[in-house]
Design an enzyme around this catalytic site. Structure first.
Site, PDB file in Angstrom:
ATOM      1  N   ASP A  52      55.872  63.453  -5.849  1.00 38.60           N
ATOM      2  CA  ASP A  52      55.885  62.936  -7.220  1.00 38.60           C
ATOM      3  C   ASP A  52      57.184  63.416  -7.843  1.00 38.60           C
ATOM      4  O   ASP A  52      57.330  64.585  -8.182  1.00 38.60           O
ATOM      5  CB  ASP A  52      54.658  63.484  -7.975  1.00 38.60           C
ATOM      6  CG  ASP A  52      54.721  63.205  -9.475  1.00 38.60           C
ATOM      7  OD1 ASP A  52      55.607  62.440  -9.898  1.00 38.60           O
ATOM      8  OD2 ASP A  52      53.872  63.748 -10.213  1.00 38.60           O
ATOM      9  N   LYS A 117      65.513  61.475 -14.225  1.00 38.44           N
ATOM     10  CA  LYS A 117      64.805  60.267 -13.796  1.00 38.44           C
ATOM     11  C   LYS A 117      65.040  59.099 -14.769  1.00 38.44           C
ATOM     12  O   LYS A 117      65.056  57.946 -14.365  1.00 38.44           O
ATOM     13  CB  LYS A 117      63.312  60.589 -13.710  1.00 38.44           C
ATOM     14  CG  LYS A 117      62.431  59.464 -13.193  1.00 38.44           C
ATOM     15  CD  LYS A 117      61.016  59.963 -13.012  1.00 38.44           C
ATOM     16  CE  LYS A 117      60.047  58.872 -12.678  1.00 38.44           C
ATOM     17  NZ  LYS A 117      58.694  59.406 -12.477  1.00 38.44           N
ATOM     18  N   GLU A 217      53.123  54.999  -9.327  1.00 42.06           N
ATOM     19  CA  GLU A 217      52.388  56.200  -9.750  1.00 42.06           C
ATOM     20  C   GLU A 217      50.918  55.923 -10.066  1.00 42.06           C
ATOM     21  O   GLU A 217      50.044  56.683  -9.623  1.00 42.06           O
ATOM     22  CB  GLU A 217      53.096  56.847 -10.952  1.00 42.06           C
ATOM     23  CG  GLU A 217      54.398  57.534 -10.526  1.00 42.06           C
ATOM     24  CD  GLU A 217      55.359  57.803 -11.681  1.00 42.06           C
ATOM     25  OE1 GLU A 217      54.958  57.638 -12.844  1.00 42.06           O
ATOM     26  OE2 GLU A 217      56.508  58.174 -11.404  1.00 42.06           O
ATOM     27  N   ASP A 241      48.783  57.739 -18.454  1.00 41.30           N
ATOM     28  CA  ASP A 241      49.665  58.804 -17.965  1.00 41.30           C
ATOM     29  C   ASP A 241      50.564  59.299 -19.104  1.00 41.30           C
ATOM     30  O   ASP A 241      51.536  58.633 -19.470  1.00 41.30           O
ATOM     31  CB  ASP A 241      50.499  58.241 -16.800  1.00 41.30           C
ATOM     32  CG  ASP A 241      51.405  59.295 -16.177  1.00 41.30           C
ATOM     33  OD1 ASP A 241      51.555  60.388 -16.749  1.00 41.30           O
ATOM     34  OD2 ASP A 241      51.975  59.023 -15.102  1.00 41.30           O
TER      35      ASP A 241
END
Ligand code: AMP
Length: 648
Positions: A52, A117, A217, A241
């Site tokens: 992850d 990211k 994800e 999330d």
């Protein structure tokens, strides 16, 4: 030179979607088990880890050989499974990754990179508006190429820096398992576009990892809860999330072992960090704390303190902390009212996602909670109120879920679980530019990946020997409104009259959402293939805006498309009519030629004026007048041929 779609001319259009069963052939590998004492070297290197790669934190996980269950791997000297996604460029030119790098955020912010990211697969144009939120320098030399980050006097791409995080995770796994790791599955947000997925894959490569699959994800999170691991599962789930800096909501449909992303929504600048800021604001409001008098280091320290308070408030009613000899207090109630608007914003995103999925709220059976910020009880309470009838899954550690799911997917890809298929969809349509700047969609939005589709096209000009193929992504009818992904030239087409070459354009979108385009002139076999590696990517806001725009402008787009198609058709008709007159002059009277020319001029004039209905009328006039001659000529030619003469 452009392409002409041959859809109306009665030519072929081919579309093929393999049966779901054939979509993901699982590699025929031997069963892999991790046994540190006695496995053969070959099997040992077959171990695939799940990673992850998060905005704030990253984790690596494997399937525990003892229990057969996924587990996140901790570092050598601690039980800490989380590696902060922070990279510090040291004085002696090395990279330091993780907690020690995070500590440098205060001391040396210019050389400490976090949230990299967000920059993956992005150009400076994509990120300029939030540049000021970074403590490090993002380079703006060439706004359209991928961003670079300046650390000291060196420049690094987000891919290189992400690779440093991946190296750290690889190293962590290797130390823990005492064996070399060379294969991984890496997760990305469901909305990540081609460029961002490609960048993630490249980062893996740079870190010495063969990336077997890029997995969404939310898919990984569902897998971690066992949803979809059983082939008979038929379920619709929402994956909520809420991490440190981002919020994503995805609606998934799981059926026959297939994971389909029905809709995604979210906010790339909403998360636990905003909760921390809300706490700081509360302190500023309720004490004599004045943020404007603080230096950068003090502000950073205050933020970390706010985070500490927030975490404690997940299990305590009130928290008091010391800052610069001041006591800062906050109660859970104060905290909840400070973050209420932020939590509501996440619910608004949920509403949009549910709407986009075309489902009713009561069709969502489970809600999977992911991300550290779902530890806040208030978040769980609000989410469970919102998704009234759904079961809330929050029993697993919200930080680990995605990595655990990635480990399960890694296990599947290692050949250990032959019963599961994973399937995702492409968020935006992919197509090419055709005559008149029209978008011709080859792979529609929401197609399951992998997906293969193609169409035949032809040329618009006599003797055309090369063709420019421009690949676009987006929902609008005019390519100028969509995002260009790539462009290439198919050279070496033998000279033929317009309309004769048969050019097959095939789009192959692989399971990671990465596109390959092949153009082939079928008569000559001339062929060219490119991997579409866009120069820069789309932000998820852009994806959303593009979708909204396409809805807003649907009527206007349709009008533009039908006008453009009428023009294309008329131009084709004019070309063939002019040729017809040239070839059959002897058989036509002067009056007939004059009348045809008049009708052609009327059609040309109408094209110039741009009224679709009038163009179609003038087209019909020309067609009606020339049809009997065309038929007569055809009969004559056939008659000649039957007498042993060749057709002209
Ligand atoms: P992630 O990006 O999923 O790693 O989530 C990180 C976010 O979770 C950060 O904003 C953390 O402050 C937050 N977080 C971690 N632990 C807790 C906790 N116990 N209560 C509330 N938020 C937390």
């Amino acid at each position: 030179m452009q392409l002409v779609g041959k859809n109306r001319g009665g030519s072929s259009t081919w579309l093929s979607q393999p049966k779901p069963k054939q979509i993901l052939p699982l590699p025929a590998m031997a069963r892999v088990s991790i046994n540190l004492s006695g496995e053969s070297a070959k099997k040992k290197t077959d171990l695939v880890v799940g990673i992850d790669l998060g905005t704030t934190n990253s984790l690596v996980a494997i399937i525990d050989p003892e229990t057969g269950k996924p587990k996140a791997i901790s570092g050598d000297n601690s039980n800490e499974v989380i590696t902060p996604s922070v990279i510090h460029f040291t004085e002696d030119g090395r990279f330091d990754v993780g907690s020690s790098a995070r500590d440098m955020l205060i001391e040396n912010p210019e050389k400490t990179v976090y949230s990299v990211k967000r920059l993956l697969g992005k150009s400076y144009n994509d990120v300029s508006e939030f540049e000021s939120t970074y403590g490090y320098k993002i380079i703006d030399e060439d706004a359209d190429s991928l961003v670079k980050i300046k650390l000291g006097d060196r420049f690094f791409s987000p891919i290189e820096l992400s690779a440093e995080i991946l190296k750290e995770l690889k190293h962590k796994a290797e130390k823990h398992l005492n064996q070399e790791i060379s294969k991984a599955v890496i997760t990305v947000p469901a909305y990540f576009n081609d460029a961002q997925r490609q960048a993630t894959r490249d980062a893996g490569k740079l870190a010495g990892l063969e990336v077997l699959r890029i997995v969404n994800e939310p898919t990984a999170a569902s897998l971690a809860y066992g949803i979809g691991q059983d082939k008979s599962t038929q379920k619709t789930v929402a994956v909520y999330d809420l991490g440190g800096g981002t919020f994503d909501i995805s609606i998934l449909r799981i059926e026959d072992g297939i994971f389909e992303v029905l809709a995604t929504n979210g906010n790339t600048f909403l998360g636990g960090d905003d909760f921390d800021r809300a706490i700081v604001s509360h302190w500023v409001r309720s004490t004599d704390l004045d943020e404007t008098t603080l230096d950068a280091k003090q502000i950073q320290k205050l933020r970390l303190l706010a985070e500490e308070a927030k975490k404690r408030l997940s299990s305590q009613e009130t928290v008091s902390l010391e800052f610069e000899s001041k006591s800062l207090t906050i109660s859970r109630l104060d905290f909840e009212s400070s973050v209420n608007a932020l939590v509501q914003e996440t619910l608004d995103c949920c509403e949009r996602a549910v709407k986009d999925s075309g489902l009713n709220m009561d069709e969502i059976e489970e809600v999977v909670m992911v991300g550290g910020s779902t530890r806040t009880p208030y978040v769980v309470q609000k989410v469970s109120n919102y998704f009234r009838s759904s079961k809330i899954d929050n029993s697993l550690d919200p930080d680990e879920i995605v990595a655990l799911g990635a480990a399960i997917e890694a296990d599947i890809l290692a050949g250990n679980r032959r019963d599961i298929l994973l399937l995702d969809v492409t968020p935006l349509s992919l197509g090419i530019e055709t005559l008149g700047g029209l978008m011709d969609v080859i792979i529609p939005r929401n197609s399951r990946v992998p997906f293969r589709a193609g169409r035949n096209y032809t040329t618009s000009i006599d003797g055309q020997v090369n063709l420019k193929i421009s690949v676009f992504q987006g929902e609008r009818d005019q390519v100028t409104e969509n995002r260009k992904l790539a462009e290439f030239i198919l050279n070496g087409i033998p000279a033929m009259p317009a309309g004769l070459p048969k050019i097959e354009i095939a789009f192959m979108l692989d399971a990671d959402g990465i596109l390959k385009v092949r153009a082939k002139e079928l008569r000559s076999g001339v062929e060219q293939t490119i991997d579409v590696k866009p120069q820069y990517g789309l932000t998820d806001e852009e994806v959303e805006t593009m979708l909204l725009d396409s809805l807003k402008n649907a009527k206007q787009d349709m009008e533009y498309r039908s006008l453009q198609e009428a023009i294309n058709e008329s131009e084709y008709l004019i070309t063939t009519t002019v040729k017809f007159i040239e070839n059959n002059q002897g058989d036509l009277t002067d009056e007939q030629v004059t009348e045809i020319n008049r009708l052609v001029s009327a059609l040309k004039e109408s094209i110039a004026q741009g009224s679709k209905d009038d163009i179609q009328q003038k087209q019909d006039d020309l067609n009606v007048y020339t049809k009997p001659f065309a038929e007569e000529m055809m009969d004559k030619s056939i008659g000649k041929a039957l007498k042993g003469k060749s057709i002209q």
